[in-house]
Structures are given as structure tokens and as C-alpha cells.
Design a protein around this motif. Sequence first.
Motif, mmCIF file in Angstrom:
data_model
loop_
_atom_site.group_PDB
_atom_site.id
_atom_site.type_symbol
_atom_site.label_atom_id
_atom_site.label_comp_id
_atom_site.label_asym_id
_atom_site.label_seq_id
_atom_site.Cartn_x
_atom_site.Cartn_y
_atom_site.Cartn_z
ATOM 1 N N LYS A 87 -5.575 4.460 5.955
ATOM 2 C CA LYS A 87 -4.501 5.407 5.657
ATOM 3 C C LYS A 87 -3.190 4.830 6.179
ATOM 4 C CE LYS A 87 -5.016 9.844 6.622
ATOM 5 N NZ LYS A 87 -5.073 11.094 7.441
ATOM 6 N N ILE A 88 -2.205 4.678 5.296
ATOM 7 C CA ILE A 88 -0.888 4.202 5.699
ATOM 8 C C ILE A 88 -0.087 5.374 6.264
ATOM 9 C CG2 ILE A 88 1.293 3.260 4.842
ATOM 10 C CD1 ILE A 88 -0.963 1.220 5.097
ATOM 11 N N LEU A 89 0.567 5.141 7.403
ATOM 12 C CA LEU A 89 1.388 6.170 8.032
ATOM 13 C C LEU A 89 2.861 5.897 7.762
ATOM 14 C CD1 LEU A 89 -0.451 6.507 11.465
ATOM 15 C CD2 LEU A 89 -0.877 7.740 9.333
ATOM 16 N N GLU A 90 3.661 6.938 7.841
ATOM 17 C CA GLU A 90 5.092 6.807 7.588
ATOM 18 C C GLU A 90 5.733 5.845 8.588
ATOM 19 O OE1 GLU A 90 6.868 7.849 5.203
ATOM 20 O OE2 GLU A 90 5.862 9.575 4.294
ATOM 21 N N TYR A 136 -2.621 9.202 3.088
ATOM 22 C CA TYR A 136 -3.648 9.357 2.052
ATOM 23 C C TYR A 136 -4.752 8.347 2.328
ATOM 24 C CZ TYR A 136 -5.882 8.694 -2.520
ATOM 25 O OH TYR A 136 -6.798 8.557 -3.530
ATOM 26 N N TRP A 137 -6.007 8.814 2.337
ATOM 27 C CA TRP A 137 -7.127 7.909 2.593
ATOM 28 C C TRP A 137 -7.360 7.016 1.376
ATOM 29 C CZ3 TRP A 137 -8.484 6.806 7.191
ATOM 30 C CH2 TRP A 137 -8.506 7.772 8.204
ATOM 31 N N ILE A 138 -7.212 5.708 1.579
ATOM 32 C CA ILE A 138 -7.360 4.724 0.506
ATOM 33 C C ILE A 138 -8.690 3.997 0.690
ATOM 34 C CG2 ILE A 138 -6.308 2.726 -0.629
ATOM 35 C CD1 ILE A 138 -3.733 3.423 1.039
ATOM 36 N N PRO A 139 -9.551 3.978 -0.314
ATOM 37 C CA PRO A 139 -10.771 3.168 -0.192
ATOM 38 C C PRO A 139 -10.402 1.714 0.104
ATOM 39 C CG PRO A 139 -10.914 4.621 -2.090
ATOM 40 C CD PRO A 139 -9.499 4.720 -1.591
ATOM 41 N N SER A 140 -11.066 1.113 1.059
ATOM 42 C CA SER A 140 -10.725 -0.255 1.469
ATOM 43 C C SER A 140 -10.790 -1.234 0.303
ATOM 44 C CB SER A 140 -11.661 -0.711 2.594
ATOM 45 O OG SER A 140 -11.497 0.092 3.737
ATOM 46 N N LEU A 186 0.829 -1.208 0.000
ATOM 47 C CA LEU A 186 0.000 0.000 0.000
ATOM 48 C C LEU A 186 0.863 1.258 0.000
ATOM 49 C CD1 LEU A 186 -2.902 -0.947 2.454
ATOM 50 C CD2 LEU A 186 -2.840 -1.100 -0.038
ATOM 51 N N TYR A 187 1.975 1.202 0.711
ATOM 52 C CA TYR A 187 2.870 2.366 0.755
ATOM 53 C C TYR A 187 3.436 2.661 -0.631
ATOM 54 C CZ TYR A 187 6.507 5.537 2.465
ATOM 55 O OH TYR A 187 7.294 6.638 2.690
ATOM 56 N N GLU A 188 3.869 1.603 -1.321
ATOM 57 C CA GLU A 188 4.453 1.794 -2.652
ATOM 58 C C GLU A 188 3.399 2.195 -3.681
ATOM 59 O OE1 GLU A 188 6.311 -1.916 -3.416
ATOM 60 O OE2 GLU A 188 7.919 -1.622 -1.944
ATOM 61 N N THR A 189 2.162 1.735 -3.487
ATOM 62 C CA THR A 189 1.101 2.016 -4.460
ATOM 63 C C THR A 189 0.456 3.376 -4.242
ATOM 64 O OG1 THR A 189 0.618 -0.361 -4.569
ATOM 65 C CG2 THR A 189 -1.044 1.149 -5.472
ATOM 66 N N LYS A 242 -10.992 4.535 9.023
ATOM 67 C CA LYS A 242 -12.353 4.974 9.280
ATOM 68 C C LYS A 242 -13.240 4.137 8.380
ATOM 69 C CE LYS A 242 -12.248 8.829 5.947
ATOM 70 N NZ LYS A 242 -12.449 10.289 5.781
ATOM 71 N N THR A 243 -14.527 4.285 8.497
ATOM 72 C CA THR A 243 -15.440 3.436 7.744
ATOM 73 C C THR A 243 -15.160 3.509 6.246
ATOM 74 O OG1 THR A 243 -17.147 3.829 9.414
ATOM 75 C CG2 THR A 243 -17.856 2.899 7.315
#
Length: 414
Positions: free
Chosen positions: A408-411, A369-373, A361-364, A403-404
Amino acid sequence: MALYDRSIGAELSVVEREMLFNDAYAHTGFVIHYSNDGTLFQLLASPFLENKEPDTIYFADSCTPPPEHIFAEVDVAYEKEIFNEKTGAHTTIKTIDGWKPFDPTPLAARRRILDPEEVVHHFTHLIRGEEETINQIATCSALYALSSPPGVTGTGGINTAVFGRKYQWSLFTDSMAVIPGEFRTLHSPYYYYLSARERKRQGDGSEEVSLAILKPRKTIADIPIEIGETAERTFLRGYKKTLQEENAVVTAYMLDSLLLKPEPSARAEQIITEAIYELRDDVKKAGRAPYNQNLGDAIPKLSASLARLHHNAEVGDELVKEGIGLLLDMHHRVTKLHGTPLKISDAYRLSGDARKLYFTLYETFGADYWIPSEDALAVVRLDPAEFETSIDSLCREGYCQRKTGFVKILEEYT
């Protein structure tokens, strides 16, 4: 007194009083299906009270019936009374030709009996000690009692790691007399489990599950509570009866709070992300801790619980800041007073799937950034169950926020 057998005004929540006594809500209530197909149903004053009109049944004849377990306002076309000769009972059938969802939030947000400060103060009654410490313990206790809504993690609730002696633990559990006994059963939508012995507990289909465990080793805690610096308060004769009466009022406040599902504002979301970074860095740098701290989900949960305490429909900036301040203060106090051989690096480890998910997910998508599940699931080769387990692991360790419907991936830690 049983939760479903309350009748005195002070024992009723604001929503319940309005549903029962305000003619504007005569045909509004919490839907319970009377027949399997839902065409016959009844309206309750709240999920926590018996039918406000036990002899009345609503009939959805020409329209789709409302779903069960929601608040609805119905349009009554006509009604008729049926007499049962065998039992002598009269039943009123009210036929509806339409309905719409009803949002009880504006009613639940009204504060007519207690202020938030009075609710917190209630949890100070059984203990004495340094004023600031007592107030922080009381606030944490209130947040546990008010729980946190589902949505952030699928199942809501607040998990609490309590530290102190057995008699102090008893004072803590006594203060939780505001939690109805019905909420301590596994099938309750709001399930509370308090125990001096750590056991794995999960509600049976519960919306919210809140655990309070004395000195847990494995339970992932949203907030610790250090009560070791408190003593039992002595009372004048008759004061405990007053406390019992006040318990009922606080319970009514709690029932309104549980109907609230606060969501963070856009600004609050950003502050939550920053707070997670602060929390995980603080916890990791400590090196050792006597319990397992939830790093990714704790702050969103505590912020939502604080919003419930204030009867706010939205989580604001100040509540997030209050939540992180309270959590860090309690974490520092517990870590200082309780030495432990448990290394942080040993307590927080990523599984192989979680590591794979993080880097993919980090590389993509990158960080923060909020990523849709559904998009996140699409780019990794994990089945949905493995995906959820990996997200749980990442959130626990502060590598992820959720969140629903989004993650979001964190550093990485620096």
C-alpha cells in the motif's frame, strides 16, 4: 537445560503437554521426515521437543505423506512391531491411510500457567526505577522475546535498539535468559542475536530474526529501549534460583506464543495505516534521532507481537493502539536523553529505484489502496530482487505499508 531435553510439566508448553499426555492427540504432532521421500516420518510434540514416541515410525503406504514441518493428524490403519536382533530395539511401524493438517493455535492460545501481565512482570525482576518506566521497558523486552511472525516482511522478528550503560545492557541480556540457547544459533528457525557490538547478522533460513543491539548506528530498529534510567535490583539469598525456575515457565509460554501467527482484523489494518502516518510525521518532525527507526513495518510487527503476548490469534484495535503508544513513548525518551548529530533527512533517503517505484505506483493506483504485489511488479521495470529492495526502502521510510501478497502506497509527507 537444553530446549529439547525438557520433561518437567512446568517446562512444557500447553501444546506440548496436550500432544504428550492427551489421548485425543495420540496420532497428532509436528511432522519430521524419517526417509528422504517422506513416506516414513515421525510426529513430535512440537518443533521444540524431541520425538514423543522415539520408537514409533509412521508409514504413508497408500496416501501422499504429510509435508515436513507442519502439524498433522494422521489416520492409522494398522501397526506392527519390528525387533532388531543386533540392537535388541523394538520399533513400532504405524501405517496410515490418510492425514489432515492440524491447527495448534487453539491449544497455543490457552493460558493456564501465566497471564500476559505476569510475563511482562517477569522482565522487571532485575531492574528498579520509576514504575511506569520499568513497566514499559519490561513490555518492550517481552515483545522482543516473543518476536513477530513472518508474513508482513517475509521474515519475522523484532529488532531492538537498546540505550544504556554497559552494566544496564548486561541486565537486559540477563533478562533474556528465557530465550533458549538453541535459538541463538544461526540455523535456528527462530534466531535471536544480542550484542553490544553492531554486526550484520541474518539467520540461516530462519523464519524469524530478532536483533538486540546496544546503541546501534546502522541497524533498522522496530523499537528502541531506553534503560539508562534504571538500576540493578538487589536480591535476598536464594531469589536468583527462584528466577531461574520462573525463566523455564516463561520459556514455555514463549514457545506457545511462537506457534501463533496473528493477523490484523480489517479495522486494525486501518488503524495501522493511520498509526504509520502518525509515527513517520512524529519521527520526521523531531529532526534528529540516535538510531534508525523502521517506520513502515514496526507497528504491524509490534502489534502482532502484542497479540502473541496475549495469546490472541488476531491483532485487535487496542493492541495496535498500545503498540504505537509504547513505540512513541520509547522513541521520545531515547531522543530526549541521547543527543546525536544524525539528521533524520540524512538517515532516511530513497534510492533511485525506490523513488521510481513510489511515483509509478502512486500514479497508477493512488495512495491508501492495497495493491497485489504481482500487479505492482507488473507496472514497474524492476526485477523481483530490485522490487523487494525498493519496497524495503519505502516501508522503512514510511512511504509504504505491506502485508503478505500486497503493498500500500502512503501519501507523501506534508
